[in-house]
Design an enzyme around this catalytic site. Structure first.
Site, mmCIF file in Angstrom:
data_model
loop_
_atom_site.group_PDB
_atom_site.id
_atom_site.type_symbol
_atom_site.label_atom_id
_atom_site.label_comp_id
_atom_site.label_asym_id
_atom_site.label_seq_id
_atom_site.Cartn_x
_atom_site.Cartn_y
_atom_site.Cartn_z
ATOM 1 N N ASP A 2 24.802 32.651 42.283
ATOM 2 C CA ASP A 2 24.595 33.382 41.028
ATOM 3 C C ASP A 2 25.898 33.866 40.406
ATOM 4 O O ASP A 2 26.911 34.069 41.075
ATOM 5 C CB ASP A 2 23.651 34.565 41.234
ATOM 6 C CG ASP A 2 24.128 35.533 42.311
ATOM 7 O OD1 ASP A 2 24.741 35.085 43.307
ATOM 8 O OD2 ASP A 2 23.891 36.749 42.173
ATOM 9 N N GLU A 13 22.906 36.790 44.957
ATOM 10 C CA GLU A 13 23.672 37.630 45.893
ATOM 11 C C GLU A 13 24.068 38.954 45.287
ATOM 12 O O GLU A 13 24.220 39.946 46.006
ATOM 13 C CB GLU A 13 24.929 36.872 46.354
ATOM 14 C CG GLU A 13 25.683 37.527 47.493
ATOM 15 C CD GLU A 13 26.624 38.658 47.060
ATOM 16 O OE1 GLU A 13 26.827 39.598 47.857
ATOM 17 O OE2 GLU A 13 27.146 38.590 45.933
ATOM 18 N N GLU A 14 24.241 39.010 43.965
ATOM 19 C CA GLU A 14 24.825 40.179 43.321
ATOM 20 C C GLU A 14 23.831 41.348 43.183
ATOM 21 O O GLU A 14 23.446 41.762 42.095
ATOM 22 C CB GLU A 14 25.376 39.800 41.945
ATOM 23 C CG GLU A 14 26.547 38.831 41.985
ATOM 24 C CD GLU A 14 27.833 39.461 42.506
ATOM 25 O OE1 GLU A 14 27.859 40.692 42.724
ATOM 26 O OE2 GLU A 14 28.816 38.719 42.695
ATOM 27 N N ARG A 58 37.320 39.927 60.035
ATOM 28 C CA ARG A 58 37.284 41.117 60.876
ATOM 29 C C ARG A 58 36.098 41.011 61.815
ATOM 30 O O ARG A 58 34.940 41.041 61.362
ATOM 31 C CB ARG A 58 37.182 42.393 60.054
ATOM 32 C CG ARG A 58 37.257 43.649 60.932
ATOM 33 C CD ARG A 58 37.288 44.927 60.126
ATOM 34 N NE ARG A 58 37.458 46.079 61.006
ATOM 35 C CZ ARG A 58 38.633 46.536 61.427
ATOM 36 N NH1 ARG A 58 39.746 45.926 61.044
ATOM 37 N NH2 ARG A 58 38.717 47.578 62.227
ATOM 38 N N HIS A 100 35.276 40.367 39.799
ATOM 39 C CA HIS A 100 34.421 41.173 38.901
ATOM 40 C C HIS A 100 35.205 41.702 37.706
ATOM 41 O O HIS A 100 34.811 42.689 37.097
ATOM 42 C CB HIS A 100 33.739 42.326 39.659
ATOM 43 C CG HIS A 100 32.672 41.872 40.605
ATOM 44 N ND1 HIS A 100 31.445 42.497 40.700
ATOM 45 C CD2 HIS A 100 32.627 40.862 41.500
ATOM 46 C CE1 HIS A 100 30.702 41.890 41.601
ATOM 47 N NE2 HIS A 100 31.410 40.884 42.115
#
Length: 383
Positions: free
Chosen positions: A78, A135-136, A175, A356
């Site tokens: 998306d 996903e957003e 990580r 973004h």
């Protein structure tokens, strides 16, 4: 031929695919053109395709040359509801929609890996290519899970990546353990009583209530959370009023809170609701609160993180390391990793504009690099 050399031989094809995705972006659960093109390309390479998983999601399955584990690879599809300001020749043709987070690149990287693996079949087991919608903040991962993603397409391990303009070109960082924050969005509606701006005593001012409420919410983390735990509460919208001389009847606050421990998320939500209730009583207004927990904490399995780094080093050498910092940004790959152990890593690229941002530009030169890393994960982990 080394994987990077072979995938680089069709880098121009990958760039064209990525720029087409970029030119015609679609927001979450509306990725109709996008998912159709993904499915078409996978099928053209002889990959078995299932459409409509979790709405607009696409899943491809490819068998290797010999038995082995099933490795899942995931990309999001998306775009963001924002205007593009790059002036690129392939800028978004859909007003108010823009691939400002690089999901067009993520899809293309996974497609590049799919093409290579379909052509070579030099791996054991099976690979499941997961193209996830929404996903957003819209819950695309949970929608695919609810649609039986891993019951229908079982995976032993799962891997994903995110592009990073904050790291150097081809730098791979990860990580192990807790890596990205869980997140919630909240809406707070304050229902007061409107009045003339010259006679505030005749009403109940929701703007004054909202201003005070913002200050109270900032104390949740500073006075309720263990100082050694990472958490944040941010009010990001405040809407009220329409005239200079009118105190409105309503005000709306919106925002997000982030946390690295689920218990801290529970505490923040409880305190937010309690504060709103108390403020409503103190000021004789009604306050409605809606909290939506949209992302889990992203936890990388330490063993799978180490496997991802080993595979990445076959492609980028010592530029791959388990050295990523904890981030309070969120990612709904976290929901998938709660079901299947795996790892989510960052891939750096050239660029000085953050994600973004309306001026964000994805660096196409990392498309073969990312595809090669995905391919090496399958080749090294499938057996």
């Amino acid at each position: 031929m080394p994987v990077l050399d072979l995938i680089s031989s069709y880098a121009d094809d990958l760039t064209a695919i990525r720029r087409d995705f970029h030119e015609f972006p679609e927001i979450g659960f509306c990725e109709e053109r996008t998912s159709a093109n993904v499915a078409r390309l996978l099928e053209s390479w002889g990959i078995e395709v299932t459409r409509g998983v979790g709405g607009t999601g696409v899943v491809g399955v490819l068998e290797g040359a010999r038995p082995g584990r099933t490795i899942g690879l995931r990309a999001d599809m998306d775009a963001l509801p924002m205007e593009e300001q790059t002036n690129l020749p392939y800028s978004s043709k859909n007003p108010g929609v823009f691939h400002g987070c690089g999901h067009d690149g993520h899809m293309t990287i996974l497609l590049g890996a799919a093409r290579y693996l379909a052509e070579t079949r030099n791996f054991a087991g099976r690979v499941v290519f997961i193209f996830q919608p929404a996903e957003e903040g819209l819950g695309g991962a949970r929608a695919m899970l609810a649609d039986g993603l891993f019951e229908r397409f079982p995976c032993d391990e799962l891997y994903g990546l995110h592009n990073s303009p904050y790291n150097s070109h081809s730098q791979v960082s990860i990580r192990p353990g807790r890596a990205q924050a869980g997140a919630a969005f909240f809406d707070i509606e304050i229902h007061g009583r409107g009045s003339h701006g010259a006679m505030p005593q005749m009403g109940a001012d929701p703007i004054a209530v909202g201003a005070g409420l913002i200050n109270e919410l900032q104390k949740i983390v500073s006075r309720n959370t263990d100082p050694t735990h990472a958490a944040v509460v941010s009010v990001t919208e405040f809407h009220a009023g329409s005239a200079y001389n009118v105190i409105p009847s309503e005000a709306v606050l919106r925002g997000t809170f982030r946390f690295m421990e689920a218990a801290d998320g529970d505490m923040i939500e409880h305190r937010l609701r309690a504060i709103c209730s108390g403020v409503a009583t103190a000021h004789d207004v009604r306050i409605d609160v809606d909290v939506r927990r949209v992302f889990d904490v992203l936890i990388n399995d330490p063993d799978r993180a180490a496997d991802a780094i080993r595979a990445a080093r076959d492609v980028v050498g010592d530029s791959a390391a388990a050295d990523a910092e904890v981030t309070m940004g969120s990612e709904d790959m976290a929901d998938l990793l709660r079901v299947v152990p795996g790892a989510f890593f960052n891939l750096g690229h050239n660029g000085d504009v953050p994600l973004h941002n309306p001026g964000f530009v994805f660096d196409d030169t990392i498309l073969p690099v990312g595809a090669s890393i995905f391919a090496r994960i399958v080749e090294t982990r499938g057996g």
